[in-house]
Write an enzyme that holds these catalytic residues in place. Structure first.
Site, mmCIF file in Angstrom:
data_model
loop_
_atom_site.group_PDB
_atom_site.id
_atom_site.type_symbol
_atom_site.label_atom_id
_atom_site.label_comp_id
_atom_site.label_asym_id
_atom_site.label_seq_id
_atom_site.Cartn_x
_atom_site.Cartn_y
_atom_site.Cartn_z
ATOM 1 N N LEU A 19 14.902 11.105 47.578
ATOM 2 C CA LEU A 19 15.831 10.071 47.229
ATOM 3 C C LEU A 19 15.713 9.764 45.883
ATOM 4 C CD1 LEU A 19 14.185 7.340 49.655
ATOM 5 C CD2 LEU A 19 16.502 8.442 49.924
ATOM 6 N N ASP A 61 10.221 13.769 49.453
ATOM 7 C CA ASP A 61 9.400 12.776 48.510
ATOM 8 C C ASP A 61 7.867 12.596 48.805
ATOM 9 O OD1 ASP A 61 11.417 11.743 46.901
ATOM 10 O OD2 ASP A 61 12.149 10.708 48.602
ATOM 11 N N GLU A 66 1.330 8.025 45.869
ATOM 12 C CA GLU A 66 0.859 6.776 45.686
ATOM 13 C C GLU A 66 1.424 5.572 46.670
ATOM 14 O OE1 GLU A 66 2.616 5.073 41.963
ATOM 15 O OE2 GLU A 66 0.844 4.265 41.603
ATOM 16 N N ASP A 67 2.730 6.183 47.160
ATOM 17 C CA ASP A 67 3.591 5.059 47.682
ATOM 18 C C ASP A 67 2.911 4.699 49.100
ATOM 19 O OD1 ASP A 67 5.332 4.512 45.722
ATOM 20 O OD2 ASP A 67 6.495 6.339 46.220
ATOM 21 N N ARG A 86 10.932 7.684 54.218
ATOM 22 C CA ARG A 86 9.700 8.085 53.906
ATOM 23 C C ARG A 86 8.773 7.615 54.830
ATOM 24 N NH1 ARG A 86 8.307 7.383 47.700
ATOM 25 N NH2 ARG A 86 6.494 8.807 48.528
ATOM 26 N N ARG A 131 11.850 -2.049 48.192
ATOM 27 C CA ARG A 131 10.811 -1.191 49.135
ATOM 28 C C ARG A 131 9.534 -2.081 49.587
ATOM 29 N NH1 ARG A 131 11.149 4.287 47.861
ATOM 30 N NH2 ARG A 131 13.464 4.413 47.583
ATOM 31 N N HIS A 161 10.351 0.276 41.231
ATOM 32 C CA HIS A 161 9.162 -0.428 41.763
ATOM 33 C C HIS A 161 8.671 -1.158 40.663
ATOM 34 C CE1 HIS A 161 8.424 3.600 44.364
ATOM 35 N NE2 HIS A 161 8.598 2.397 45.261
ATOM 36 N N CYS A 248 3.097 7.956 40.355
ATOM 37 C CA CYS A 248 3.154 8.169 41.726
ATOM 38 C C CYS A 248 2.689 9.510 42.367
ATOM 39 C CB CYS A 248 4.823 8.228 42.165
ATOM 40 S SG CYS A 248 5.912 8.254 40.899
HETATM 41 C C1 CIR Z 1 11.571 7.580 46.325
HETATM 42 O O1 CIR Z 1 12.762 6.960 45.936
HETATM 43 O O2 CIR Z 1 10.816 6.978 46.877
HETATM 44 C C2 CIR Z 1 11.062 8.858 45.496
HETATM 45 N N1 CIR Z 1 12.030 9.770 45.057
HETATM 46 C C3 CIR Z 1 10.407 8.422 44.129
HETATM 47 C C4 CIR Z 1 9.076 7.526 44.480
HETATM 48 C C5 CIR Z 1 8.457 7.311 43.094
HETATM 49 N N2 CIR Z 1 7.420 6.626 43.487
HETATM 50 C C6 CIR Z 1 6.448 5.745 42.716
HETATM 51 O O3 CIR Z 1 6.953 5.587 41.583
HETATM 52 N N3 CIR Z 1 5.377 5.190 43.046
#
Ligand code: CIR
Length: 253
Positions: A19, A61, A66-67, A86, A131, A161, A248
């Site tokens: 994404l 992704d 981190e997410d 995700r 999110r 974020h 991330c």
């Molecule tokens: C997303 O859109 O989820 C990923 N392409 C990027 C996530 C970045 N995550 C973060 O900054 N913790």
């Protein structure tokens, strides 16, 4: 907070299929991996033990680990990432996280990306974003408040974020976007305010009183130097193409 460990994941060859809203071209998978390796090298140089999971080509992704979880000394919260594409990433990260921390799982309609969670000692600022929803924040708060953490929700309308616009850089100081300068929610912290054209560099990572910052943002670098902490610059050109940054790519604990 002293970190001794990090969890990371190797970026997959499919990285360009993730994404993004960046609109600055497709990342090169080989260069992505080399920037990732530089990042891991920095973590190792800072004395962290780094566990790196294998790439997950079905989840382009997934190296943005981190997410998927939020770790603190007492527990780990396994999130339900806000993007449907995700959500499946958590099942492969949770077993490793569980080796280090008691894991609490989010459930129901709770949504949270760890990129929305800014931890400063016993405080959490949590972004309410596309999110992370209210249910995510209340499940998170229920899990951590019993350990004495204070959770503050922060509405975020610009950027992906919370940590796309504000980060902690040590010395009781936040680095944050112009839009959030003097926001009363962050009262009590010194501020470094980012120039508009360098907002991306706000995603600077503070580890054990060293700062890791993306290279190529001279104004931010100059401002960070005023803190007097060691600074390591590293190229994140390919990571940025997928809306990613330095925070991330690891879970630190
Ligand atoms: C997303 O859109 O989820 C990923 N392409 C990027 C996530 C970045 N995550 C973060 O900054 N913790």
């Amino acid at each position: 907070m002293h970190f001794t460990h990090a969890i990371t994941r190797l970026p997959a060859d499919t990285v360009a299929g993730g994404l993004t809203t960046a609109n600055i071209g497709a990342p090169d998978p080989a260069l992505t991996r080399s920037q990732f390796r530089d990042y891991v090298d920095i973590l190792l140089r800072l004395g962290l033990t780094v566990s790196t999971l294998p790439a997950q080509p079905d989840f382009p992704d997934a190296h943005f680990v981190e997410d998927t979880a939020v770790l603190m000394p007492e527990l780990a919260v396994i999130t339900q990432p806000g993007a449907a594409a995700r959500r499946g990433e958590v099942s492969s990260i949770a077993p490793l996280v569980s080796r280090f921390r008691h894991a609490v799982w989010m459930n129901g309609d709770a949504r949270m990306d760890g990129g929305d969670v800014l931890m400063i000692d016993k405080r959490f600022f949590v972004g309410l974003t596309s999110r992370t929803n209210e249910a995510g924040i209340s499940q998170f708060a229920a899990a951590v408040e019993k350990f004495g953490y204070v959770v503050t929700a922060v509405e975020v309308s610009a950027g992906l974020h919370l940590k796309s616009i504000v980060n902690y850089v040590g010395r009781n100081t936040l680095i944050l976007s112009e839009d959030r300068a003097d926001d009363p929610v962050f009262r009590g912290y010194q501020q470094i305010v980012l120039a508009k054209e360098e907002e991306y560099a706000g995603n600077t990572l503070w580890i054990n009183d060293t700062l890791i910052t993306p290279s190529g943002y001279p104004d931010t670098l100059r401002k960070l130097k005023t803190l007097g902490l060691p600074i390591i610059e590293t190229d994140t050109s390919e990571i940025r193409k997928m809306d990613g940054g330095l925070t991330c790519m690891s879970l630190r604990f």
